[in-house]
Scaffold this motif. Sequence first.
Motif, short mmCIF file in Angstrom:
data_model
loop_
_atom_site.label_atom_id
_atom_site.label_comp_id
_atom_site.label_asym_id
_atom_site.label_seq_id
_atom_site.Cartn_x
_atom_site.Cartn_y
_atom_site.Cartn_z
N CYS A 106 0.85 -1.19 0.00
CA CYS A 106 0.00 0.00 0.00
C CYS A 106 0.89 1.24 0.00
N TRP A 107 0.31 2.35 -0.44
CA TRP A 107 1.02 3.63 -0.43
C TRP A 107 0.65 4.40 0.82
N ASP A 108 1.66 4.82 1.56
CA ASP A 108 1.48 5.63 2.78
C ASP A 108 1.51 7.10 2.35
N VAL A 109 0.36 7.76 2.42
CA VAL A 109 0.28 9.11 1.85
C VAL A 109 0.21 10.21 2.91
N GLY A 110 0.54 9.88 4.17
CA GLY A 110 0.64 10.97 5.14
C GLY A 110 0.21 10.58 6.54
N GLU A 111 0.85 11.23 7.51
CA GLU A 111 0.52 11.02 8.92
C GLU A 111 0.33 12.38 9.58
N ARG A 112 -0.54 12.38 10.59
CA ARG A 112 -0.90 13.59 11.33
C ARG A 112 -1.45 14.67 10.38
N LEU A 113 -2.24 14.24 9.42
CA LEU A 113 -2.84 15.17 8.46
C LEU A 113 -3.94 15.98 9.13
N ARG A 114 -4.13 17.19 8.62
CA ARG A 114 -5.16 18.08 9.12
C ARG A 114 -6.06 18.51 7.96
N GLY A 115 -7.15 19.19 8.30
CA GLY A 115 -8.12 19.55 7.28
C GLY A 115 -7.53 20.31 6.11
N ARG A 116 -6.53 21.15 6.38
CA ARG A 116 -5.93 21.94 5.31
C ARG A 116 -5.16 21.08 4.31
N ASP A 117 -4.91 19.79 4.65
CA ASP A 117 -4.16 18.90 3.76
C ASP A 117 -5.07 18.15 2.79
N LEU A 118 -6.38 18.31 2.91
CA LEU A 118 -7.30 17.51 2.11
C LEU A 118 -7.14 17.75 0.61
N ALA A 119 -7.06 19.00 0.20
CA ALA A 119 -6.98 19.30 -1.23
C ALA A 119 -5.72 18.69 -1.84
N ALA A 120 -4.58 18.84 -1.14
CA ALA A 120 -3.33 18.28 -1.65
C ALA A 120 -3.41 16.75 -1.71
N LEU A 121 -4.07 16.15 -0.72
CA LEU A 121 -4.19 14.69 -0.72
C LEU A 121 -5.05 14.21 -1.90
N ARG A 122 -6.10 14.94 -2.21
CA ARG A 122 -6.92 14.57 -3.37
C ARG A 122 -6.08 14.62 -4.65
N GLU A 123 -5.26 15.65 -4.79
CA GLU A 123 -4.41 15.75 -5.97
C GLU A 123 -3.40 14.60 -6.03
N LEU A 124 -2.81 14.27 -4.87
CA LEU A 124 -1.84 13.18 -4.82
C LEU A 124 -2.52 11.85 -5.16
N SER A 125 -3.70 11.64 -4.62
CA SER A 125 -4.43 10.40 -4.89
C SER A 125 -4.69 10.24 -6.39
N ALA A 126 -5.11 11.32 -7.04
CA ALA A 126 -5.37 11.26 -8.48
C ALA A 126 -4.08 11.00 -9.25
N ALA A 127 -2.98 11.61 -8.82
CA ALA A 127 -1.70 11.41 -9.50
C ALA A 127 -1.22 9.98 -9.36
N ILE A 128 -1.40 9.38 -8.18
CA ILE A 128 -1.00 7.98 -7.98
C ILE A 128 -1.84 7.07 -8.86
N ASP A 129 -3.12 7.35 -8.94
CA ASP A 129 -4.01 6.52 -9.76
C ASP A 129 -3.58 6.54 -11.23
N ARG A 130 -3.13 7.70 -11.69
CA ARG A 130 -2.67 7.80 -13.07
C ARG A 130 -1.33 7.08 -13.28
N ALA A 131 -0.46 7.16 -12.26
CA ALA A 131 0.91 6.67 -12.44
C ALA A 131 1.07 5.18 -12.15
N ASP A 132 0.26 4.66 -11.24
CA ASP A 132 0.46 3.29 -10.77
C ASP A 132 -0.15 2.30 -11.74
#
Length: 286
Positions: free
Chosen positions: A90-116
């Motif tokens: 599995c991909w570990d995409v962050g620890e101790r995340l806060r609400g302000r990290d949601l947008a960046a996580l969505r972008e990262l998730s989409a990028a992983i889906d495209r790349a993997d």
Amino acid sequence: SPGSPEPTEVELRGSVLQAGQQPVFPRAIEHRGEPFAYLAELGFNTVRLARPPSPRELAEASAAGMWLICPPPDVRAGRSIGPSHDRVICWDVGERLRGRDLAALRELSAAIDRADEQSARPLLAHADESLRAFSRVVDVMLMTRAPIGSSFELSAYGEWLDGRRQLLRPGTPIWTTIQTEPLNAQYHAWRAVASGIVEPQQSRLLAYAAIGSGARALIFRSHSRLDADDAATNLRRLALELINREMLLIEPWLAVSGHPTPINVDQANVRATMFPSQRSHLIVAT
């Protein structure tokens, strides 16, 4: 077994993690430089890395028959993720995340889906807040707490996990960290007065409370090497090996039981959980 070939397609089916259509229950240790084969001898089947794996680590994991939990490579730069990463479970995409990290996580998730190239590989995250929102972005949520050495009662750990689960999107699998050492802030003080030792039974109790609350994987916290030769490390190593051997005995039920069932017990301080499978049921009492 170490060195044997393993199917590499990883996916979640409900809450059950499968690799090559076989259920897997990760028993992971945070990596502090030990050889992967050494950790496999202690009964671990997974290693958690703090950074993307190097080509050497990917080859070492394959040779040792170990799975990896790790951050992805820099997929935002257009890099693809191919067969060399087949040992990543599995991909570990962050620890101790806060609400302000949601947008960046969505972008990262989409990028992983495209790349993997293996797009079904799950994403794992830990958040301090907005748990339901994060559980809609990733596949698995990590629950982490360090109760040993604090005022938190170990007997309440299972109830704490149950409460945190209620904050997630319904059906979201949880993985759990297990404390094996004092917190970093406590470590040197404990070394002075108690040889830096966490009682083995404490980590064992946390592990069983976690599986009783439906944790689908255990990640054992570690901030010092397990192959060091001092009294505290020797005791910790033996304790973790014992926990791994016990978990290995019941792993056939842990890996496939999507929804463990609490059982009412007429004794104070006893918690019992049933793990159903197609042909048998396992009851664990702690």
